[in-house]
Design a protein around this motif. Structure first.
Motif, PDB file in Angstrom:
ATOM      1  N   ASN A 306     -83.929  -5.656  94.872  1.00  0.00           N
ATOM      2  CA  ASN A 306     -84.516  -6.941  95.244  1.00  0.00           C
ATOM      3  C   ASN A 306     -83.794  -7.631  96.392  1.00  0.00           C
ATOM      4  OD1 ASN A 306     -82.495  -7.077  93.132  1.00  0.00           O
ATOM      5  ND2 ASN A 306     -82.837  -9.287  93.055  1.00  0.00           N
ATOM      6  N   GLU A 307     -82.648  -7.106  96.826  1.00  0.00           N
ATOM      7  CA  GLU A 307     -81.956  -7.636  97.998  1.00  0.00           C
ATOM      8  C   GLU A 307     -82.375  -6.925  99.283  1.00  0.00           C
ATOM      9  OE1 GLU A 307     -77.610  -9.133  96.233  1.00  0.00           O
ATOM     10  OE2 GLU A 307     -77.737  -7.398  97.567  1.00  0.00           O
ATOM     11  N   GLY A 308     -83.146  -5.838  99.143  1.00  0.00           N
ATOM     12  CA  GLY A 308     -83.540  -5.076 100.322  1.00  0.00           C
ATOM     13  C   GLY A 308     -82.605  -3.938 100.656  1.00  0.00           C
ATOM     14  N   ASN A 309     -81.728  -3.590  99.726  1.00  0.00           N
ATOM     15  CA  ASN A 309     -80.840  -2.439  99.936  1.00  0.00           C
ATOM     16  C   ASN A 309     -81.557  -1.142  99.573  1.00  0.00           C
ATOM     17  OD1 ASN A 309     -78.244  -3.993 100.404  1.00  0.00           O
ATOM     18  ND2 ASN A 309     -78.777  -4.721  98.349  1.00  0.00           N
ATOM     19  N   GLU A 310     -81.126  -0.054 100.197  1.00  0.00           N
ATOM     20  CA  GLU A 310     -81.573   1.283  99.829  1.00  0.00           C
ATOM     21  C   GLU A 310     -80.345   2.105  99.463  1.00  0.00           C
ATOM     22  OE1 GLU A 310     -85.671   2.253 102.145  1.00  0.00           O
ATOM     23  OE2 GLU A 310     -83.841   2.363 103.385  1.00  0.00           O
ATOM     24  N   TRP A 311     -80.448   2.834  98.335  1.00  0.00           N
ATOM     25  CA  TRP A 311     -79.318   3.562  97.787  1.00  0.00           C
ATOM     26  C   TRP A 311     -79.650   5.049  97.705  1.00  0.00           C
ATOM     27  CZ3 TRP A 311     -75.172   0.355  96.415  1.00  0.00           C
ATOM     28  CH2 TRP A 311     -75.465  -1.001  96.304  1.00  0.00           C
ATOM     29  N   ASN A 312     -78.660   5.910  98.020  1.00  0.00           N
ATOM     30  CA  ASN A 312     -78.910   7.343  97.942  1.00  0.00           C
ATOM     31  C   ASN A 312     -78.488   7.905  96.588  1.00  0.00           C
ATOM     32  OD1 ASN A 312     -76.107   7.782  98.009  1.00  0.00           O
ATOM     33  ND2 ASN A 312     -76.088   8.490 100.129  1.00  0.00           N
ATOM     34  N   ILE A 313     -78.600   9.201  96.427  1.00  0.00           N
ATOM     35  CA  ILE A 313     -78.346   9.821  95.128  1.00  0.00           C
ATOM     36  C   ILE A 313     -76.870   9.804  94.737  1.00  0.00           C
ATOM     37  CG2 ILE A 313     -80.409  11.262  94.977  1.00  0.00           C
ATOM     38  CD1 ILE A 313     -77.563  13.153  96.065  1.00  0.00           C
ATOM     39  N   PHE A 314     -75.977   9.496  95.676  1.00  0.00           N
ATOM     40  CA  PHE A 314     -74.565   9.352  95.364  1.00  0.00           C
ATOM     41  C   PHE A 314     -74.183   7.897  95.102  1.00  0.00           C
ATOM     42  CE2 PHE A 314     -74.733  13.414  97.603  1.00  0.00           C
ATOM     43  CZ  PHE A 314     -74.008  14.210  96.736  1.00  0.00           C
ATOM     44  N   GLY A 315     -75.198   7.013  95.044  1.00  0.00           N
ATOM     45  CA  GLY A 315     -74.932   5.610  94.779  1.00  0.00           C
ATOM     46  C   GLY A 315     -74.451   4.834  95.978  1.00  0.00           C
ATOM     47  N   GLU A 316     -74.648   5.357  97.183  1.00  0.00           N
ATOM     48  CA  GLU A 316     -74.218   4.694  98.409  1.00  0.00           C
ATOM     49  C   GLU A 316     -75.373   3.890  98.998  1.00  0.00           C
ATOM     50  OE1 GLU A 316     -72.472   5.843 102.852  1.00  0.00           O
ATOM     51  OE2 GLU A 316     -73.225   7.409 101.505  1.00  0.00           O
ATOM     52  N   ALA A 317     -75.106   2.642  99.353  1.00  0.00           N
ATOM     53  CA  ALA A 317     -76.114   1.827 100.045  1.00  0.00           C
ATOM     54  C   ALA A 317     -76.186   2.287 101.498  1.00  0.00           C
ATOM     55  CB  ALA A 317     -75.758   0.355  99.960  1.00  0.00           C
ATOM     56  N   VAL A 318     -77.321   2.851 101.875  1.00  0.00           N
ATOM     57  CA  VAL A 318     -77.460   3.414 103.225  1.00  0.00           C
ATOM     58  C   VAL A 318     -78.192   2.472 104.169  1.00  0.00           C
ATOM     59  CG1 VAL A 318     -77.304   5.805 102.464  1.00  0.00           C
ATOM     60  CG2 VAL A 318     -79.530   4.672 102.492  1.00  0.00           C
ATOM     61  N   SER A 319     -78.747   1.373 103.648  1.00  0.00           N
ATOM     62  CA  SER A 319     -79.322   0.326 104.484  1.00  0.00           C
ATOM     63  C   SER A 319     -79.366  -0.960 103.677  1.00  0.00           C
ATOM     64  CB  SER A 319     -80.729   0.700 104.959  1.00  0.00           C
ATOM     65  OG  SER A 319     -81.658   0.680 103.891  1.00  0.00           O
ATOM     66  N   GLY A 320     -79.507  -2.091 104.387  1.00  0.00           N
ATOM     67  CA  GLY A 320     -79.548  -3.383 103.726  1.00  0.00           C
ATOM     68  C   GLY A 320     -78.215  -4.100 103.782  1.00  0.00           C
ATOM     69  N   PRO A 321     -78.143  -5.292 103.196  1.00  0.00           N
ATOM     70  CA  PRO A 321     -76.927  -6.113 103.298  1.00  0.00           C
ATOM     71  C   PRO A 321     -75.694  -5.494 102.652  1.00  0.00           C
ATOM     72  CG  PRO A 321     -78.511  -7.082 101.747  1.00  0.00           C
ATOM     73  CD  PRO A 321     -79.226  -5.994 102.483  1.00  0.00           C
ATOM     74  N   ARG A 322     -75.871  -4.528 101.755  1.00  0.00           N
ATOM     75  CA  ARG A 322     -74.717  -3.903 101.106  1.00  0.00           C
ATOM     76  C   ARG A 322     -74.397  -2.522 101.683  1.00  0.00           C
ATOM     77  NH1 ARG A 322     -73.827  -5.876  95.016  1.00  0.00           N
ATOM     78  NH2 ARG A 322     -75.183  -7.695  94.979  1.00  0.00           N
ATOM     79  N   THR A 323     -74.875  -2.230 102.870  1.00  0.00           N
ATOM     80  CA  THR A 323     -74.638  -0.914 103.479  1.00  0.00           C
ATOM     81  C   THR A 323     -73.150  -0.539 103.424  1.00  0.00           C
ATOM     82  OG1 THR A 323     -76.515  -1.139 104.988  1.00  0.00           O
ATOM     83  CG2 THR A 323     -74.812   0.418 105.621  1.00  0.00           C
ATOM     84  N   GLY A 324     -72.898   0.665 102.944  1.00  0.00           N
ATOM     85  CA  GLY A 324     -71.523   1.152 102.837  1.00  0.00           C
ATOM     86  C   GLY A 324     -70.900   0.923 101.482  1.00  0.00           C
ATOM     87  N   GLN A 325     -71.516   0.066 100.655  1.00  0.00           N
ATOM     88  CA  GLN A 325     -71.015  -0.124  99.306  1.00  0.00           C
ATOM     89  C   GLN A 325     -71.523   0.997  98.394  1.00  0.00           C
ATOM     90  OE1 GLN A 325     -71.582  -4.086  97.679  1.00  0.00           O
ATOM     91  NE2 GLN A 325     -71.263  -5.060  99.674  1.00  0.00           N
ATOM     92  N   PHE A 326     -70.861   1.150  97.255  1.00  0.00           N
ATOM     93  CA  PHE A 326     -71.242   2.190  96.295  1.00  0.00           C
ATOM     94  C   PHE A 326     -71.470   1.591  94.917  1.00  0.00           C
ATOM     95  CE2 PHE A 326     -69.394   4.787  99.560  1.00  0.00           C
ATOM     96  CZ  PHE A 326     -70.029   6.033  99.446  1.00  0.00           C
ATOM     97  N   LEU A 327     -72.475   2.099  94.226  1.00  0.00           N
ATOM     98  CA  LEU A 327     -72.601   1.834  92.812  1.00  0.00           C
ATOM     99  C   LEU A 327     -71.465   2.556  92.095  1.00  0.00           C
ATOM    100  CD1 LEU A 327     -76.451   2.410  92.355  1.00  0.00           C
ATOM    101  CD2 LEU A 327     -75.256   0.224  92.646  1.00  0.00           C
ATOM    102  N   LYS A 328     -71.028   2.012  90.972  1.00  0.00           N
ATOM    103  CA  LYS A 328     -69.931   2.625  90.237  1.00  0.00           C
ATOM    104  C   LYS A 328     -70.417   3.920  89.588  1.00  0.00           C
ATOM    105  CE  LYS A 328     -66.456   1.753  86.644  1.00  0.00           C
ATOM    106  NZ  LYS A 328     -65.931   0.761  85.672  1.00  0.00           N
ATOM    107  N   PRO A 329     -69.790   5.036  89.898  1.00  0.00           N
ATOM    108  CA  PRO A 329     -70.252   6.300  89.296  1.00  0.00           C
ATOM    109  C   PRO A 329     -69.940   6.341  87.810  1.00  0.00           C
ATOM    110  CG  PRO A 329     -68.220   6.653  90.515  1.00  0.00           C
ATOM    111  CD  PRO A 329     -68.631   5.233  90.787  1.00  0.00           C
TER     112      PRO A 329
END
Length: 352
Positions: A306-329
């Protein structure tokens, strides 16, 4: 001729299994009398230490050059991404080598894979501040791979992710997140990926399993192990681990919804899957306000929010305001069902 060779290898495995015991001369069983697991249940698989040769920094080829004579779209691979370095480790190679020691960017990783339990788990190869490599001890516990580190010759349980014998007994390994799927899915996600090649320096019939139909035959086991019949024994499941407990998720759980939010042992998890893969992340306070949606369409992006971020299968934000952040594995991996309750008190996810 390849089929004949594979059958002979399988026969050799079976013969070695019939004579496996803790009374043999495997040096891994001789080095110390202290084990954190029952030593009477540690069996010698037959080949001996380094009889199954681990690989180190293997040759690779570009995904674009891979043909069906090497990998079919349905062949399973284990993928890893570190920055711009993306690499796939095919099961057809891991079936024969079980451990690949590799350096990806600034990460020293051991890709550990046990063909008998279907478990692919990434380990950090830095122990006590120094890089080491892992080899195949030839020993098994609950029919699961026991690697050893070459720095201390300590033996480790792959599924437990800890040293069970030797100088480092009781130490936990630093687990590195991997991703398992079929080759067709992986190359669509990461068309610029590198792939470990069959030019390993060893003569093996890559593509023909040394264990025959073991992966699909629920009645075929080479070694004794407790068998929990709640699910088909060789069904591939995704196991989330918390201390000595586990929770299993099935591919069929994603038939109607690709995103599951679940709680287990006091933690909240996001489990995402389809017919080709399953992944999970721990939802900590940093993402408590995010609402995730499944947006996977074959490329790298798995989730939106809902923030407009896109996350890949490794939990990495690849676009949006959190780009470069990771979800906790999460601490999790793919496995044959039977192998998880053999090590952990296990519950099966039920959507009802």
């Amino acid at each position: 001729m390849k089929k004949v060779f594979a059958l002979l290898v399988c026969l050799g495995v079976l013969l070695s299994c019939s004579s496996s015991s803790v009374e043999n001369s495997n040096p891994g069983l001789q080095q110390s009398s202290e084990w954190s697991i029952p030593v009477t249940e540690v069996l010698d698989g037959g080949p001996g230490r380094d009889g199954i040769p681990a690989l180190t920094n293997p040759n690779v080829v570009a995904a674009a050059t891979v043909t069906q004579s090497f990998l079919l779209d349905s062949d399973l691979v284990i993928g890893y991404k570190q920055g711009n370095v993306v690499k796939a480790y095919p099961h057809i190679i891991l079936d024969w080598h079980e451990i690949i020691n590799d350096n990806l960017g600034d990460v020293s990783v051991a890709i550990t894979y046990c063909p008998l339990t279907g478990t692919g788990i990434g380990w950090n190869r830095v122990l006590n501040g120094s890089e080491t490599t892992f080899g195949v001890s030839g020993l098994l516990y609950n029919t699961n791979l026991i690697p050893f580190d070459r720095a201390t010759n300590s033996n480790w349980s792959q599924i437990l992710n800890e040293s069970v014998n030797g100088d480092l007994i009781g130490d936990k390994i630093d687990v590195i997140t991997l991703f398992e799927t079929n080759w067709g899915t992986w190359k669509a996600m990461y068309p610029n990926s590198e792939v470990v090649s069959t030019s390993t320096g060893f003569s093996r019939t890559y593509g023909i399993s040394p264990y025959g139909d073991y992966n699909t035959n629920n009645n075929r086991f080479f070694f004794p192990v407790a068998k929990d019949d709640r699910l088909p024994l060789k069904e591939r499941i995704h196991a989330v681990i918390v201390d000595d407990k586990a929770k299993a998720y099935r591919f069929s759980d994603f038939d109607t919804d690709n995103v599951i939010q679940d709680s287990f042992e006091g933690n909240d998890y996001l489990i995402v899957g389809n017919e080709n893969f399953m992944v999970s992340f721990e939802l900590d306070a940093s993402v408590a306000n995010l609402e995730f949606s499944y947006t996977f369409s074959g490329g790298e992006v798995l989730l939106g929010d809902n923030e407009g971020n896109e996350w890949n299968i490794f939990g990495e934000a690849v676009s949006g305001p959190r780009t470069g952040q990771f979800l906790k594995p999460s601490t999790s991996f793919m496995a044959f069902w039977f192998s998880i309750p053999a090590f952990y008190t296990t519950e099966v996810y039920n959507s009802n």
